[in-house]
Design an enzyme around this catalytic site. Structure first.
Site, PDB file in Angstrom:
ATOM      1  N   ALA A 127      22.372   9.759  -9.348  1.00 19.26           N
ATOM      2  CA  ALA A 127      23.142   9.620  -7.887  1.00 19.26           C
ATOM      3  C   ALA A 127      22.397  10.867  -7.666  1.00 19.26           C
ATOM      4  O   ALA A 127      23.163  11.849  -7.163  1.00 19.26           O
ATOM      5  CB  ALA A 127      24.157   9.475  -8.239  1.00 19.26           C
ATOM      6  N   GLU A 245      10.669  11.506 -16.089  1.00 16.38           N
ATOM      7  CA  GLU A 245      10.855  10.638 -14.747  1.00 16.38           C
ATOM      8  C   GLU A 245       9.083  10.189 -14.837  1.00 16.38           C
ATOM      9  O   GLU A 245       8.884   9.362 -14.545  1.00 16.38           O
ATOM     10  CB  GLU A 245      11.983  10.647 -13.798  1.00 16.38           C
ATOM     11  CG  GLU A 245      11.836   9.471 -13.325  1.00 16.38           C
ATOM     12  CD  GLU A 245      12.953   9.519 -12.185  1.00 16.38           C
ATOM     13  OE1 GLU A 245      13.645  11.243 -12.118  1.00 16.38           O
ATOM     14  OE2 GLU A 245      13.202   8.617 -11.531  1.00 16.38           O
ATOM     15  N   ARG A 246       9.019  11.243 -13.742  1.00 18.35           N
ATOM     16  CA  ARG A 246       7.453  10.950 -13.030  1.00 18.35           C
ATOM     17  C   ARG A 246       6.294  10.565 -14.019  1.00 18.35           C
ATOM     18  O   ARG A 246       5.499   9.365 -14.190  1.00 18.35           O
ATOM     19  CB  ARG A 246       6.931  11.806 -12.700  1.00 18.35           C
ATOM     20  CG  ARG A 246       7.797  11.882 -11.072  1.00 18.35           C
ATOM     21  CD  ARG A 246       7.985  13.996 -10.458  1.00 18.35           C
ATOM     22  NE  ARG A 246       8.912  13.983  -9.221  1.00 18.35           N
ATOM     23  CZ  ARG A 246       8.860  14.929  -9.048  1.00 18.35           C
ATOM     24  NH1 ARG A 246       8.338  15.835  -9.025  1.00 18.35           N
ATOM     25  NH2 ARG A 246       9.884  14.304  -7.970  1.00 18.35           N
ATOM     26  N   ARG A 271     -11.931 -19.410 -11.733  1.00 18.78           N
ATOM     27  CA  ARG A 271     -11.940 -20.041 -10.462  1.00 18.78           C
ATOM     28  C   ARG A 271     -13.481 -20.216 -10.185  1.00 18.78           C
ATOM     29  O   ARG A 271     -14.246 -18.819  -9.869  1.00 18.78           O
ATOM     30  CB  ARG A 271     -11.184 -19.469  -9.417  1.00 18.78           C
ATOM     31  CG  ARG A 271     -10.710 -19.348  -8.088  1.00 18.78           C
ATOM     32  CD  ARG A 271     -10.175 -21.096  -7.688  1.00 18.78           C
ATOM     33  NE  ARG A 271     -10.354 -21.075  -6.583  1.00 18.78           N
ATOM     34  CZ  ARG A 271      -9.286 -22.386  -6.056  1.00 18.78           C
ATOM     35  NH1 ARG A 271      -9.106 -23.552  -6.681  1.00 18.78           N
ATOM     36  NH2 ARG A 271      -9.441 -22.433  -4.555  1.00 18.78           N
ATOM     37  N   GLN A 282     -21.451 -10.444  -7.082  1.00 19.49           N
ATOM     38  CA  GLN A 282     -21.434  -9.307  -7.028  1.00 19.49           C
ATOM     39  C   GLN A 282     -20.459  -8.070  -6.662  1.00 19.49           C
ATOM     40  O   GLN A 282     -19.532  -7.358  -6.986  1.00 19.49           O
ATOM     41  CB  GLN A 282     -22.964  -8.508  -6.207  1.00 19.49           C
ATOM     42  CG  GLN A 282     -23.455  -7.271  -6.774  1.00 19.49           C
ATOM     43  CD  GLN A 282     -24.242  -6.950  -6.457  1.00 19.49           C
ATOM     44  OE1 GLN A 282     -24.860  -7.136  -5.198  1.00 19.49           O
ATOM     45  NE2 GLN A 282     -25.431  -6.439  -7.261  1.00 19.49           N
ATOM     46  N   GLY A 367      10.179  11.111  -6.056  1.00 21.26           N
ATOM     47  CA  GLY A 367       9.507  11.819  -5.676  1.00 21.26           C
ATOM     48  C   GLY A 367       8.757  11.375  -4.748  1.00 21.26           C
ATOM     49  O   GLY A 367       7.195  10.789  -6.032  1.00 21.26           O
TER      50      GLY A 367
HETATM   51  C1  LIG Z   1      14.620   1.216  -5.597  1.00 20.49           C
HETATM   52  C2  LIG Z   1      14.621   2.698  -5.351  1.00 20.49           C
HETATM   53  C3  LIG Z   1      15.012   3.282  -6.603  1.00 20.49           C
HETATM   54  C4  LIG Z   1      15.239   4.191  -6.723  1.00 20.49           C
HETATM   55  N1  LIG Z   1      16.064   5.230  -7.553  1.00 20.49           N
HETATM   56  C5  LIG Z   1      17.107   6.003  -7.423  1.00 20.49           C
HETATM   57  C6  LIG Z   1      18.024   6.518  -8.090  1.00 20.49           C
HETATM   58  O1  LIG Z   1      17.877   5.778  -8.763  1.00 20.49           O
HETATM   59  N2  LIG Z   1      18.784   7.871  -7.985  1.00 20.49           N
HETATM   60  C7  LIG Z   1      17.890   8.204  -6.948  1.00 20.49           C
HETATM   61  O2  LIG Z   1      18.749   9.530  -6.730  1.00 20.49           O
HETATM   62  N3  LIG Z   1      16.936   8.317  -6.220  1.00 20.49           N
HETATM   63  C8  LIG Z   1      16.769   7.163  -6.220  1.00 20.49           C
HETATM   64  N4  LIG Z   1      15.386   6.365  -5.269  1.00 20.49           N
HETATM   65  C9  LIG Z   1      15.300   7.759  -3.808  1.00 20.49           C
HETATM   66  C10 LIG Z   1      14.381   7.484  -3.987  1.00 20.49           C
HETATM   67  O3  LIG Z   1      14.000   8.662  -4.346  1.00 20.49           O
HETATM   68  C11 LIG Z   1      13.845   8.283  -2.499  1.00 20.49           C
HETATM   69  O4  LIG Z   1      13.783   7.143  -1.594  1.00 20.49           O
HETATM   70  C12 LIG Z   1      12.511   9.067  -2.390  1.00 20.49           C
HETATM   71  O5  LIG Z   1      12.610  10.520  -2.796  1.00 20.49           O
HETATM   72  C13 LIG Z   1      12.632   9.265  -0.922  1.00 20.49           C
HETATM   73  O6  LIG Z   1      13.177  10.194   0.054  1.00 20.49           O
HETATM   74  P1  LIG Z   1      13.591   8.725   0.946  1.00 20.49           P
HETATM   75  O7  LIG Z   1      13.733   7.587   1.028  1.00 20.49           O
HETATM   76  O8  LIG Z   1      14.957   9.837   1.437  1.00 20.49           O
HETATM   77  O9  LIG Z   1      12.853   9.154   2.065  1.00 20.49           O
HETATM   78  P2  LIG Z   1      12.390  11.160   3.405  1.00 20.49           P
HETATM   79  O10 LIG Z   1      12.599  11.991   2.081  1.00 20.49           O
HETATM   80  O11 LIG Z   1      13.556  10.191   4.651  1.00 20.49           O
HETATM   81  O12 LIG Z   1      10.666  10.337   3.482  1.00 20.49           O
HETATM   82  C14 LIG Z   1      10.319   9.982   4.267  1.00 20.49           C
HETATM   83  C15 LIG Z   1       8.874   9.810   4.278  1.00 20.49           C
HETATM   84  O13 LIG Z   1       8.636  10.747   4.927  1.00 20.49           O
HETATM   85  C16 LIG Z   1       7.742  11.912   3.820  1.00 20.49           C
HETATM   86  N5  LIG Z   1       8.769  12.995   3.773  1.00 20.49           N
HETATM   87  C17 LIG Z   1       9.207  13.999   3.782  1.00 20.49           C
HETATM   88  N6  LIG Z   1       9.706  15.291   3.617  1.00 20.49           N
HETATM   89  C18 LIG Z   1       8.121  15.154   3.211  1.00 20.49           C
HETATM   90  C19 LIG Z   1       7.547  16.997   3.778  1.00 20.49           C
HETATM   91  N7  LIG Z   1       7.902  18.395   3.270  1.00 20.49           N
HETATM   92  N8  LIG Z   1       6.015  16.919   3.988  1.00 20.49           N
HETATM   93  C20 LIG Z   1       5.366  15.551   3.759  1.00 20.49           C
HETATM   94  N9  LIG Z   1       5.880  14.532   4.230  1.00 20.49           N
HETATM   95  C21 LIG Z   1       7.351  14.080   4.029  1.00 20.49           C
HETATM   96  C22 LIG Z   1       7.701  11.423   3.018  1.00 20.49           C
HETATM   97  O14 LIG Z   1       6.966  10.843   1.502  1.00 20.49           O
HETATM   98  C23 LIG Z   1       7.934   9.584   2.931  1.00 20.49           C
HETATM   99  O15 LIG Z   1       6.626   9.417   3.568  1.00 20.49           O
HETATM  100  C24 LIG Z   1      15.455   5.280  -5.100  1.00 20.49           C
HETATM  101  C25 LIG Z   1      14.596   4.366  -3.992  1.00 20.49           C
HETATM  102  C26 LIG Z   1      14.271   3.435  -3.798  1.00 20.49           C
HETATM  103  C27 LIG Z   1      13.357   2.717  -3.305  1.00 20.49           C
END
Ligand SMILES: Cc1cc2nc3c(=O)[nH]c(=O)nc-3n(C[C@H](O)[C@H](O)[C@H](O)COP(=O)(O)OP(=O)(O)OC[C@H]3O[C@@H](n4cnc5c(N)ncnc54)[C@H](O)[C@@H]3O)c2cc1C
Length: 382
Positions: A127, A245-246, A271, A282, A367
């Protein structure tokens, strides 16, 4: 001669037995689980009992002592299970949460979490993400304050995979707020700890069978010994955990793209339109040529990066490249496969739509692509 140079016989044997088991025990039921929004919790135990969680963990705690390639094979084989949600739930426990305990836990924590975790009897979650901080890990606000022999935690987390059903949570907390990224620690919180609640199970586009939770911490008291790894070392530990992870995400996405390609190739050979198989036009042949090239290039990049990793060579740039390239290619492939299926591709009974929905999270979770490109740019000295 083997075409795949990355793996040894032990990994091939694991692929053979795990792949067959996935095909027999998960694939036939997975679509139902996706529709129901949950896979059976007992599945973790079955996987554990069969020893499929044992690779890449020390023998002392019930593992087989193998290397990271076991996790790559695990992710690739699960990618064909017909449920991204099931793959995500099992994968998060095995390839994300448990490695934190292996790499940063002390003996007591390994006995408590790793041994039952490898048997699939006790399930983990990581988390980190919060409603107001995702990409910006250093911006988390969940606070853990020392009080005698305890820490008191207050805050919230969102989008946590296994978040509703896990038995233990590795919670990233601010322990020294003034220190920014150098003031974060991982603290273990067990299910049932007073003040800790799952506020919501989240509804989502894909990974339908996985439980993604929102968590609340309201004066949650845990022993100070629940700190995992170093105090205030959480940011560094998270960045280390992100590497594997990545790579498992990139490997899983590439395998999912290959699966999507295979079923679409079969479909386009059968199909017909205008009296001929649609694959023979093509423009469609070229689509297959493009997709296969993206998949093969993705696989070469991820296998090369895994090779660097297992040999202890610097590969942060390559890991970030894999995360972007493989995950985005998988979305492109799935999207093209829907187009090749025509109207059928839009129907829920055809698998390609689910693959597209399941893959869409890959360039976001763990990420985002944009953050990976930031990492690459930084490593280039820009
Ligand atoms: C189904 C699901 C499972 C997940 N599981 C986990 C989990 O088990 N544990 C956990 O901790 N998290 C988990 N996550 C969270 C996930 O890692 C985050 O959603 C992700 O890291 C992005 O963070 P955010 O959603 O807050 O987006 P934000 O950080 O708000 O980003 C929104 C947009 O802005 C862009 N952005 C942000 N900063 C920059 C920058 N400096 N430069 C350019 N662009 C930028 C991002 O690339 C994105 O396109 C999960 C998410 C989902 C949807």
């Amino acid at each position: 001669m083997e075409r795949e140079w990355l793996f040894d016989d032990e990994h091939r044997m694991f692929r053979e037995s795990f792949g067959k088991w996935v095909e027999k025990e998960i694939a036939p039921k997975a679509e139902d689980w996706e529709a129901e929004g949950e896979f059976p919790f007992e599945l973790y135990k079955q996987v554990g009992e069969l020893g499929f969680f044992a690779g890449n963990f020390p023998e002392e705690y019930g593992g087989v002592g193998g290397d990271f390639r076991y996790m790559v094979v695990f992710s690739e084989e699960l990618a064909r299970c017909r449920s991204g949600g099931t793959a995500a739930g099992l994968g998060l426990h095995y390839t994300v949460a448990m490695p934190y305990i292996r790499d940063f836990g002390n003996h007591e924590q390994k006995e408590k979490y790793l041994a039952p975790g490898l048997r699939g009897e006790s399930i983990g979650a990581l988390a980190v993400t919060e409603p107001d901080a995702g990409s910006d890990v250093a911006g988390i606000r969940t606070r853990a304050v020392r009080d005698g022999d305890e820490f008191v935690i207050n805050g919230s987390k969102i989008f946590i995979t296994n978040g509703v059903r896990a038995d233990w949570y590795i919670v990233a907390c601010k322990t020294e707020p003034a220190q920014g990224s150098r003031g974060i620690s991982h603290i273990m919180v067990d299910k049932g700890t007073p003040g800790f609640t799952v506020s919501r199970k989240l509804d989502k586009l894909g990974w339908r069978a996985s439980d993604t939770g929102e968590l609340a911490f309201d004066d949650v008291r845990v022993p100070a010994t629940n700190v995992l790894g170093g105090l205030n070392r959480g940011f560094h530990q998270t960045m280390h955990g992100f590497q594997t992870e990545r790579m498992t995400m990139a490997a899983g996405s590439t395998a999912a793209a290959q699966h999507c390609f295979d079923i679409t190739l079969d479909y386009c050979k059968r199909r017909e339109a205008f009296g001929t198989p649609i694959g023979s036009f093509q423009v469609n042949k070229h689509k297959f040529a493009d997709m296969l090239t993206w998949i093969e290039a993705s696989r070469r990049l991820i296998y090369h990066t895994v090779w660097l990793w297992i040999n202890g060579l610097e590969c942060a740039k390559e890991v970030a490249m894999c995360k972007v390239f493989c995950c985005e290619n998988a979305v492109k492939v799935a999207d093209m496969c829907i187009q090749l299926h025509g109207g059928y591709g839009y129907m829920m009974e055809y698998e390609v739509q689910r693959i597209w929905r399941d893959q869409r999270i890959q360039p976001i979770g763990g990420g985002t692509s944009e953050i990976q490109k930031e990492i690459i740019g930084k490593l280039l000295g820009l």
